[in-house]
Design a protein around this motif. Structure first.
Motif, PDB file in Angstrom:
ATOM      1  N   GLY B 403      -1.510  -4.370  -6.838  1.00 53.68           N
ATOM      2  CA  GLY B 403      -1.597  -5.380  -5.790  1.00 53.68           C
ATOM      3  C   GLY B 403      -0.266  -6.042  -5.479  1.00 53.68           C
ATOM      4  N   ASN B 404       0.799  -5.552  -6.093  1.00 54.57           N
ATOM      5  CA  ASN B 404       2.108  -6.167  -5.845  1.00 54.57           C
ATOM      6  C   ASN B 404       2.824  -5.370  -4.768  1.00 54.57           C
ATOM      7  OD1 ASN B 404       4.592  -7.380  -5.996  1.00 54.57           O
ATOM      8  ND2 ASN B 404       4.597  -7.496  -8.244  1.00 54.57           N
ATOM      9  N   VAL B 405       2.453  -5.623  -3.505  1.00 54.89           N
ATOM     10  CA  VAL B 405       2.907  -4.794  -2.388  1.00 54.89           C
ATOM     11  C   VAL B 405       4.413  -4.939  -2.162  1.00 54.89           C
ATOM     12  CG1 VAL B 405       2.654  -4.393   0.081  1.00 54.89           C
ATOM     13  CG2 VAL B 405       0.651  -4.903  -1.317  1.00 54.89           C
ATOM     14  N   ASP B 406       4.917  -6.160  -2.254  1.00 55.60           N
ATOM     15  CA  ASP B 406       6.353  -6.389  -1.985  1.00 55.60           C
ATOM     16  C   ASP B 406       7.219  -5.569  -2.930  1.00 55.60           C
ATOM     17  OD1 ASP B 406       5.871  -9.924  -1.224  1.00 55.60           O
ATOM     18  OD2 ASP B 406       5.805  -8.128   0.055  1.00 55.60           O
ATOM     19  N   GLN B 407       6.876  -5.668  -4.199  1.00 56.35           N
ATOM     20  CA  GLN B 407       7.651  -4.904  -5.192  1.00 56.35           C
ATOM     21  C   GLN B 407       7.523  -3.424  -4.906  1.00 56.35           C
ATOM     22  OE1 GLN B 407       9.784  -5.876  -7.524  1.00 56.35           O
ATOM     23  NE2 GLN B 407       8.776  -6.984  -9.205  1.00 56.35           N
ATOM     24  N   ALA B 408       6.325  -2.994  -4.602  1.00 56.59           N
ATOM     25  CA  ALA B 408       6.093  -1.567  -4.336  1.00 56.59           C
ATOM     26  C   ALA B 408       6.952  -1.102  -3.171  1.00 56.59           C
ATOM     27  CB  ALA B 408       4.614  -1.332  -4.049  1.00 56.59           C
ATOM     28  N   ASN B 409       6.965  -1.913  -2.106  1.00 50.33           N
ATOM     29  CA  ASN B 409       7.723  -1.517  -0.899  1.00 50.33           C
ATOM     30  C   ASN B 409       9.212  -1.426  -1.172  1.00 50.33           C
ATOM     31  OD1 ASN B 409       5.466  -1.241   0.647  1.00 50.33           O
ATOM     32  ND2 ASN B 409       5.603  -3.282   1.596  1.00 50.33           N
ATOM     33  N   GLU B 410       9.680  -2.210  -2.099  1.00 45.57           N
ATOM     34  CA  GLU B 410      11.113  -2.128  -2.474  1.00 45.57           C
ATOM     35  C   GLU B 410      11.437  -0.727  -2.962  1.00 45.57           C
ATOM     36  OE1 GLU B 410      12.013  -6.604  -4.059  1.00 45.57           O
ATOM     37  OE2 GLU B 410      12.970  -4.938  -5.139  1.00 45.57           O
ATOM     38  N   PHE B 411      10.563  -0.226  -3.851  1.00 50.42           N
ATOM     39  CA  PHE B 411      10.841   1.098  -4.430  1.00 50.42           C
ATOM     40  C   PHE B 411      10.607   2.193  -3.397  1.00 50.42           C
ATOM     41  CE2 PHE B 411      11.986   0.323  -8.779  1.00 50.42           C
ATOM     42  CZ  PHE B 411      11.531  -0.946  -9.015  1.00 50.42           C
ATOM     43  N   PHE B 412       9.588   2.013  -2.539  1.00 49.14           N
ATOM     44  CA  PHE B 412       9.372   3.004  -1.481  1.00 49.14           C
ATOM     45  C   PHE B 412      10.586   3.003  -0.548  1.00 49.14           C
ATOM     46  CE2 PHE B 412       5.553   4.059  -3.184  1.00 49.14           C
ATOM     47  CZ  PHE B 412       4.491   3.174  -3.045  1.00 49.14           C
ATOM     48  N   GLY B 413      11.078   1.827  -0.247  1.00 50.01           N
ATOM     49  CA  GLY B 413      12.238   1.679   0.623  1.00 50.01           C
ATOM     50  C   GLY B 413      13.450   2.380   0.032  1.00 50.01           C
ATOM     51  N   GLN B 427       5.892  10.629   1.616  1.00 50.23           N
ATOM     52  CA  GLN B 427       4.815   9.906   0.918  1.00 50.23           C
ATOM     53  C   GLN B 427       5.160   8.415   0.829  1.00 50.23           C
ATOM     54  OE1 GLN B 427       3.099  11.736  -2.710  1.00 50.23           O
ATOM     55  NE2 GLN B 427       4.491  13.454  -2.293  1.00 50.23           N
ATOM     56  N   ALA B 428       6.424   8.152   0.591  1.00 52.25           N
ATOM     57  CA  ALA B 428       6.852   6.761   0.474  1.00 52.25           C
ATOM     58  C   ALA B 428       6.631   6.032   1.800  1.00 52.25           C
ATOM     59  CB  ALA B 428       8.325   6.699   0.052  1.00 52.25           C
ATOM     60  N   LYS B 429       6.932   6.712   2.902  1.00 51.87           N
ATOM     61  CA  LYS B 429       6.738   6.104   4.248  1.00 51.87           C
ATOM     62  C   LYS B 429       5.265   5.819   4.455  1.00 51.87           C
ATOM     63  CE  LYS B 429      10.579   7.894   6.925  1.00 51.87           C
ATOM     64  NZ  LYS B 429      11.044   8.933   7.818  1.00 51.87           N
ATOM     65  N   GLU B 430       4.479   6.804   4.045  1.00 51.90           N
ATOM     66  CA  GLU B 430       3.036   6.667   4.224  1.00 51.90           C
ATOM     67  C   GLU B 430       2.520   5.496   3.418  1.00 51.90           C
ATOM     68  OE1 GLU B 430       0.980  10.398   3.533  1.00 51.90           O
ATOM     69  OE2 GLU B 430      -0.872   9.258   3.136  1.00 51.90           O
ATOM     70  N   GLN B 431       2.960   5.397   2.214  1.00 51.78           N
ATOM     71  CA  GLN B 431       2.474   4.311   1.353  1.00 51.78           C
ATOM     72  C   GLN B 431       2.955   2.948   1.845  1.00 51.78           C
ATOM     73  OE1 GLN B 431       0.324   4.429  -1.087  1.00 51.78           O
ATOM     74  NE2 GLN B 431       0.158   6.653  -0.986  1.00 51.78           N
ATOM     75  N   ARG B 432       4.187   2.969   2.356  1.00 52.20           N
ATOM     76  CA  ARG B 432       4.734   1.685   2.824  1.00 52.20           C
ATOM     77  C   ARG B 432       4.098   1.292   4.149  1.00 52.20           C
ATOM     78  NH1 ARG B 432      11.147   0.614   3.750  1.00 52.20           N
ATOM     79  NH2 ARG B 432      10.693   1.776   5.675  1.00 52.20           N
ATOM     80  N   GLY B 433       3.749   2.328   4.954  1.00 52.62           N
ATOM     81  CA  GLY B 433       3.121   2.039   6.222  1.00 52.62           C
ATOM     82  C   GLY B 433       4.101   2.029   7.377  1.00 52.62           C
ATOM     83  N   PHE B 434       5.392   2.180   7.097  1.00 48.71           N
ATOM     84  CA  PHE B 434       6.375   2.219   8.203  1.00 48.71           C
ATOM     85  C   PHE B 434       7.644   2.933   7.729  1.00 48.71           C
ATOM     86  CE2 PHE B 434       9.217  -1.077   6.481  1.00 48.71           C
ATOM     87  CZ  PHE B 434       8.367  -1.817   5.671  1.00 48.71           C
TER      88      PHE B 434
END
Lengths: 43, 434
Positions: B403-413, B427-434
């Protein structure tokens, strides 16, 4: 007649054997020939 | 004329003057002109050797040694300085005695400057007995005596100094003062003449014969009594003080010797204390370094301990433990030649096989729902292999699942920006949503 404190200023420490090495290192061995060579080089 | 030759000529002239002065015992004058000789030509070996001899004669053995050593350095062959130096070295205890004399003189000078004149006198008295030709010491002792108005003793010191260095200006000046204060008594004695004058006898002068008196018994008794009284008075006023003075003098000598011994011991104690202080500081420093080495978690010994544990894990085929220990070990401090090879082998093996193990451990933790532990293992895997994009993606997923989306998006980014061509970018783009 004798100002003791003033007279003491005439006396300087002696060189101890352990300080001979330092004294040799500090000895200024410049002579007139060295000075003249230096002057000529500066010209 | 060549300038160099002229300088040598002048140097030789000064040397000759110096030699004459030395022969006449004008040692102070000799020092001055010999120094001038060397100023014109430093290779005037005779002048330098003679200067050393003069210094030696004045009791300045250190200065003499310096000149002879320099002389030998400037002219190695056929140099009398070599013989002088050997002579000093072959005299057992001489250099040590000379060194002690210089130290005592310097200490005495220090005492005199700090108003401890009695100690200065004690040190100098003993020292000039061993080295009576030490002119400076004799002069200083004379000054101290004159300061205490003991001009007779001062005169003795100055006389010794003049025997060595006849025309020393300081010695001559002090001698004048000492003579002025001790010579008066002798001068007055010489000037005292018989006060009785003889007059011519006249014709009518009568010569009276000495009268003869018979000694009576009473007079004899009185004479004896008078003799006894005189005897007592003589003993009381003449003999007793002499004996007392002799005793006092003996005790004074013992006290003087005792004080000098105390002073010597005091100097030794000061030296020992200084050495003890240095040794204590060195010991504290060593103990501090050792404590740091042993106790500091980042210290060298700790790293060797971990390496030993890693090897033990390898022996037990426990790759998981080995990998976890590996990431906590600082291999940069393990520079022992013998262990270099072992450390190198471990690093290579971990680079190939260690990081997948940690990644696997991270997967297991993520499956258990333990996000923090999973992230920790993935990070450790990345420590070994920073190019493991999969681990970065899995970190992002672990955070997202927690549930820690911000942290997750950092790594996807991170994957999207820096590894756009990798299999995980999409996959990272998909998970991040953009």
């Amino acid at each position: 007649m004798l100002d003791f404190e003033e007279e003491l200023k005439n006396f300087q420490p002696s060189m101890e054997i352990g300080n001979v090495e330092d004294a040799i290192g500090r000895e200024d061995l410049t002579d007139m020939t060295d000075l003249m060579v230096e002057l000529l080089n500066n010209k | 004329m060549d300038t160099g030759m002229r300088n040598r000529q002048i140097s030789n002239a000064y040397y000759n003057v110096g030699l004459e002065k030395a022969k006449e015992r004008d040692l102070t004058g000799a020092v001055q002109v010999l120094k001038k000789s060397l100023r014109f030509h430093k290779y005037q070996t005779d002048a330098r050797n003679l200067l050393g001899l003069v210094y030696h004669e004045l009791g300045e053995v250190g200065a003499a040694l310096a000149q002879w050593i320099i002389s030998l350095n400037l002219q190695e062959e056929n140099n009398l300085a070599e013989g002088y130096l050997k002579a000093l070295q072959n005299s057992p205890g001489y250099l040590d005695m000379a060194d002690q004399a210089a130290k005592k003189y310097n200490q005495s000078l220090n005492y005199a400057r700090n108003e401890n004149e009695d100690l200065a006198v004690l040190l100098l008295m003993r020292m000039v007995e061993e080295m009576p030709n030490y002119v400076k010491a004799q002069q200083l002792l004379a000054l101290l005596y004159m300061h205490h108005e003991d001009y007779t003793k001062a005169g003795r010191c100055l006389f010794q100094a003049m025997k060595v260095d006849r025309y020393n200006p300081l010695t001559q000046r002090y001698m004048t003062i000492a003579k002025a204060n001790t010579g008066k008594a002798e001068v007055e004695k010489r000037k005292l003449k018989n006060a009785f004058s003889h007059r011519q006898m006249q014709d009518d002068d009568i010569i009276l014969p000495p009268s003869y008196k018979e000694n009576t018994g009473l007079q004899s008794v009185l004479n004896i009594l008078a003799g006894l009284v005189m005897g007592v008075v003589v003993v009381f006023f003449l003999v007793t003080p002499t004996i007392r003075d002799s005793i006092v003098s003996r005790y004074e000598e013992e006290i003087r010797q005792g004080l000098e011994l105390v002073n010597q011991k005091s100097l030794q104690i000061d030296e020992l204390n200084r050495k003890l202080e240095d040794a204590s500081e060195a010991q504290q420093e060593a103990e501090s370094s050792l404590e740091t080495m042993v106790n500091d978690s980042g210290s060298v010994i700790s790293q060797y301990q971990r390496l030993a544990q890693i090897l033990q894990a390898y022996r037990s085929e426990d790759m998981r433990t080995a990998a976890q220990l590996y990431v906590e070990t600082d291999f940069s401090v393990l520079t022992d030649g013998v262990l270099d090879e072992i450390g190198s082998w471990v690093q290579q093996d971990m680079a190939a096989n260690g990081y997948p193990v940690l990644e696997q451990m991270g997967d297991e933790a993520a499956a258990r729902g333990n996000t923090d532990q999973a992230v920790d293992y993935y990070q450790k895997s990345l420590q070994i292999n920073g190019g493991n994009i999969g681990a970065i993606f899995k970190i992002g997923m672990a955070y997202k699942n927690a549930g820690n989306v911000d942290q997750a998006n950092e790594f996807f980014g991170e994957i999207i920006m820096n590894h756009p061509d990798s299999e995980y970018a999409a996959q990272a783009k998909e998970q991040r949503g953009f």
